[in-house]
Design a protein around this motif. Sequence first.
Motif, PDB file in Angstrom:
ATOM      1  N   PHE A   1       0.462  -1.620   0.089  1.00  0.00           N
ATOM      2  CA  PHE A   1       0.003   0.014  -0.191  1.00  0.00           C
ATOM      3  C   PHE A   1       1.009   1.258  -0.024  1.00  0.00           C
ATOM      4  O   PHE A   1       0.683   1.857  -0.910  1.00  0.00           O
ATOM      5  CB  PHE A   1      -0.599   0.000   1.596  1.00  0.00           C
ATOM      6  CG  PHE A   1      -1.556  -1.213   1.037  1.00  0.00           C
ATOM      7  CD1 PHE A   1      -3.076   0.256   0.026  1.00  0.00           C
ATOM      8  CD2 PHE A   1      -1.859  -2.041   1.053  1.00  0.00           C
ATOM      9  CE1 PHE A   1      -4.406  -0.954   0.659  1.00  0.00           C
ATOM     10  CE2 PHE A   1      -3.113  -2.923   1.335  1.00  0.00           C
ATOM     11  CZ  PHE A   1      -4.277  -2.096   0.743  1.00  0.00           C
ATOM     12  N   LEU A   2       1.943   1.261   0.340  1.00  0.00           N
ATOM     13  CA  LEU A   2       2.921   2.749   0.749  1.00  0.00           C
ATOM     14  C   LEU A   2       3.230   2.344  -1.219  1.00  0.00           C
ATOM     15  O   LEU A   2       3.123   3.447  -1.769  1.00  0.00           O
ATOM     16  CB  LEU A   2       4.235   2.186   1.474  1.00  0.00           C
ATOM     17  CG  LEU A   2       5.199   3.423   1.729  1.00  0.00           C
ATOM     18  CD1 LEU A   2       4.634   4.505   2.121  1.00  0.00           C
ATOM     19  CD2 LEU A   2       6.479   2.615   2.696  1.00  0.00           C
ATOM     20  N   TYR A   3       3.744   1.588  -2.026  1.00  0.00           N
ATOM     21  CA  TYR A   3       4.126   1.625  -2.451  1.00  0.00           C
ATOM     22  C   TYR A   3       3.436   2.317  -3.431  1.00  0.00           C
ATOM     23  O   TYR A   3       3.592   3.524  -4.830  1.00  0.00           O
ATOM     24  CB  TYR A   3       4.929   0.524  -3.479  1.00  0.00           C
ATOM     25  CG  TYR A   3       6.471   0.481  -2.815  1.00  0.00           C
ATOM     26  CD1 TYR A   3       7.451   1.038  -1.982  1.00  0.00           C
ATOM     27  CD2 TYR A   3       6.548  -1.085  -2.545  1.00  0.00           C
ATOM     28  CE1 TYR A   3       8.570   1.029  -1.795  1.00  0.00           C
ATOM     29  CE2 TYR A   3       8.085  -0.883  -1.910  1.00  0.00           C
ATOM     30  CZ  TYR A   3       8.964  -0.070  -1.741  1.00  0.00           C
ATOM     31  OH  TYR A   3      10.023  -0.959  -0.710  1.00  0.00           O
ATOM     32  N   VAL A   4       1.646   2.107  -3.796  1.00  0.00           N
ATOM     33  CA  VAL A   4       0.930   2.069  -4.088  1.00  0.00           C
ATOM     34  C   VAL A   4       0.686   3.772  -3.697  1.00  0.00           C
ATOM     35  O   VAL A   4       0.645   4.597  -5.106  1.00  0.00           O
ATOM     36  CB  VAL A   4      -0.411   1.436  -4.321  1.00  0.00           C
ATOM     37  CG1 VAL A   4      -1.370   2.334  -4.973  1.00  0.00           C
ATOM     38  CG2 VAL A   4      -0.284   0.052  -5.036  1.00  0.00           C
ATOM     39  N   GLY A   5       0.777   3.501  -2.709  1.00  0.00           N
ATOM     40  CA  GLY A   5       0.510   5.431  -2.304  1.00  0.00           C
ATOM     41  C   GLY A   5       2.030   6.238  -2.910  1.00  0.00           C
ATOM     42  O   GLY A   5       1.319   7.460  -2.883  1.00  0.00           O
ATOM     43  N   LEU A   6       2.530   6.122  -2.603  1.00  0.00           N
ATOM     44  CA  LEU A   6       4.045   6.588  -2.969  1.00  0.00           C
ATOM     45  C   LEU A   6       4.061   7.124  -5.115  1.00  0.00           C
ATOM     46  O   LEU A   6       3.966   7.902  -5.012  1.00  0.00           O
ATOM     47  CB  LEU A   6       5.350   6.288  -2.646  1.00  0.00           C
ATOM     48  CG  LEU A   6       5.443   5.536  -1.751  1.00  0.00           C
ATOM     49  CD1 LEU A   6       6.655   5.269  -1.816  1.00  0.00           C
ATOM     50  CD2 LEU A   6       5.969   7.476  -1.307  1.00  0.00           C
ATOM     51  N   LEU A   7       3.764   5.746  -5.843  1.00  0.00           N
ATOM     52  CA  LEU A   7       3.024   5.826  -7.111  1.00  0.00           C
ATOM     53  C   LEU A   7       2.301   6.959  -7.362  1.00  0.00           C
ATOM     54  O   LEU A   7       2.480   7.804  -7.902  1.00  0.00           O
ATOM     55  CB  LEU A   7       2.354   4.758  -7.625  1.00  0.00           C
ATOM     56  CG  LEU A   7       2.319   4.618  -9.294  1.00  0.00           C
ATOM     57  CD1 LEU A   7       3.500   4.931  -9.764  1.00  0.00           C
ATOM     58  CD2 LEU A   7       1.531   3.802  -9.722  1.00  0.00           C
ATOM     59  N   TYR A   8       1.026   7.313  -6.676  1.00  0.00           N
ATOM     60  CA  TYR A   8      -0.136   8.391  -6.927  1.00  0.00           C
ATOM     61  C   TYR A   8       0.307   9.198  -6.432  1.00  0.00           C
ATOM     62  O   TYR A   8       0.590  10.660  -6.640  1.00  0.00           O
ATOM     63  CB  TYR A   8      -1.415   7.947  -5.819  1.00  0.00           C
ATOM     64  CG  TYR A   8      -2.358   6.707  -6.505  1.00  0.00           C
ATOM     65  CD1 TYR A   8      -2.609   7.555  -8.603  1.00  0.00           C
ATOM     66  CD2 TYR A   8      -2.339   5.580  -6.131  1.00  0.00           C
ATOM     67  CE1 TYR A   8      -3.239   6.613  -8.934  1.00  0.00           C
ATOM     68  CE2 TYR A   8      -3.345   4.488  -6.433  1.00  0.00           C
ATOM     69  CZ  TYR A   8      -3.868   4.780  -8.454  1.00  0.00           C
ATOM     70  OH  TYR A   8      -4.180   4.424  -8.112  1.00  0.00           O
ATOM     71  N   LEU A   9       1.651   9.677  -5.255  1.00  0.00           N
ATOM     72  CA  LEU A   9       2.437  10.719  -5.198  1.00  0.00           C
ATOM     73  C   LEU A   9       2.749  11.169  -6.149  1.00  0.00           C
ATOM     74  O   LEU A   9       3.470  12.410  -6.580  1.00  0.00           O
ATOM     75  CB  LEU A   9       2.365  10.848  -3.474  1.00  0.00           C
ATOM     76  CG  LEU A   9       3.845  12.133  -3.199  1.00  0.00           C
ATOM     77  CD1 LEU A   9       2.751  13.353  -2.719  1.00  0.00           C
ATOM     78  CD2 LEU A   9       4.913  11.548  -2.561  1.00  0.00           C
ATOM     79  N   LEU A  10       3.908  10.643  -6.881  1.00  0.00           N
ATOM     80  CA  LEU A  10       4.869  10.854  -7.542  1.00  0.00           C
ATOM     81  C   LEU A  10       3.481  11.489  -8.856  1.00  0.00           C
ATOM     82  O   LEU A  10       3.736  11.991  -9.986  1.00  0.00           O
ATOM     83  CB  LEU A  10       5.517  10.363  -8.599  1.00  0.00           C
ATOM     84  CG  LEU A  10       6.903   9.337  -7.769  1.00  0.00           C
ATOM     85  CD1 LEU A  10       7.412   8.280  -8.181  1.00  0.00           C
ATOM     86  CD2 LEU A  10       7.520  10.400  -7.389  1.00  0.00           C
ATOM     87  N   ILE A  11       2.583  10.677  -9.402  1.00  0.00           N
ATOM     88  CA  ILE A  11       2.139  11.202 -10.404  1.00  0.00           C
ATOM     89  C   ILE A  11       1.412  12.456 -10.171  1.00  0.00           C
ATOM     90  O   ILE A  11       0.829  13.232 -11.135  1.00  0.00           O
ATOM     91  CB  ILE A  11       0.664  10.327 -10.409  1.00  0.00           C
ATOM     92  CG1 ILE A  11       1.232   8.655 -11.038  1.00  0.00           C
ATOM     93  CG2 ILE A  11      -0.516  10.559 -11.530  1.00  0.00           C
ATOM     94  CD1 ILE A  11       0.722   7.582 -11.106  1.00  0.00           C
ATOM     95  N   PHE A  12       1.121  12.710  -9.203  1.00  0.00           N
ATOM     96  CA  PHE A  12       0.591  13.833  -8.425  1.00  0.00           C
ATOM     97  C   PHE A  12       1.522  14.860  -8.703  1.00  0.00           C
ATOM     98  O   PHE A  12       0.979  16.103  -8.545  1.00  0.00           O
ATOM     99  CB  PHE A  12      -0.291  14.006  -7.003  1.00  0.00           C
ATOM    100  CG  PHE A  12      -0.722  15.434  -6.233  1.00  0.00           C
ATOM    101  CD1 PHE A  12      -1.386  15.636  -6.753  1.00  0.00           C
ATOM    102  CD2 PHE A  12       0.365  16.160  -5.812  1.00  0.00           C
ATOM    103  CE1 PHE A  12      -2.385  16.884  -6.538  1.00  0.00           C
ATOM    104  CE2 PHE A  12      -0.042  17.646  -4.867  1.00  0.00           C
ATOM    105  CZ  PHE A  12      -1.472  17.784  -5.072  1.00  0.00           C
ATOM    106  N   ILE A  13       2.732  15.289  -8.677  1.00  0.00           N
ATOM    107  CA  ILE A  13       4.215  16.309  -7.987  1.00  0.00           C
ATOM    108  C   ILE A  13       3.738  15.996  -9.657  1.00  0.00           C
ATOM    109  O   ILE A  13       4.012  17.706 -10.086  1.00  0.00           O
ATOM    110  CB  ILE A  13       4.520  15.210  -7.364  1.00  0.00           C
ATOM    111  CG1 ILE A  13       4.849  15.495  -6.181  1.00  0.00           C
ATOM    112  CG2 ILE A  13       5.927  16.206  -8.364  1.00  0.00           C
ATOM    113  CD1 ILE A  13       6.495  14.664  -5.068  1.00  0.00           C
ATOM    114  N   LEU A  14       3.814  15.322 -10.727  1.00  0.00           N
ATOM    115  CA  LEU A  14       4.008  15.708 -11.866  1.00  0.00           C
ATOM    116  C   LEU A  14       2.392  16.642 -12.632  1.00  0.00           C
ATOM    117  O   LEU A  14       2.748  16.943 -13.657  1.00  0.00           O
ATOM    118  CB  LEU A  14       4.223  13.766 -12.667  1.00  0.00           C
ATOM    119  CG  LEU A  14       4.576  14.173 -14.462  1.00  0.00           C
ATOM    120  CD1 LEU A  14       5.797  14.575 -14.811  1.00  0.00           C
ATOM    121  CD2 LEU A  14       3.935  13.013 -14.988  1.00  0.00           C
TER     122      LEU A  14
END
Length: 116
Positions: free
Chosen positions: A73-86
């Motif tokens: 869940f942490l990695y999926v959350g980080l993936l969405y955080l990276l998409i948000f930052i992009l």
Amino acid sequence: MLNISEIIQTIKQLIEVRMQLIKDEVNEKISTIMARIFLLLLMMTVSVMVLLFVSFSLAFYLSEKMYSTYKGFLYVGLLYLLIFILIYFLKDSKGILGSFQNFLKNFVFRGRNKED
């Protein structure tokens, strides 16, 4: 005098018919636009649901592979955080905004230009 009154009556009828045609045309265009907006909202809702379930599936899959529930869940959350930052850094990009605006214009007002 009879001809003038007939002419005036005919002109009034023509104006009434033209006004009714305009009202019908406006009502049809508004209903078409509203239907397209509703369809777009429905598509967005279904897309969010698909994204939600795919996210949970990916998180559980990663959890199983890493033998740790929170890491998936942490990695999926980080993936969405990276998409948000992009997306945040690209939010003012004219190319992205222009293509998104063109998509919405073509989807919502598509039938309008073809009929005119």
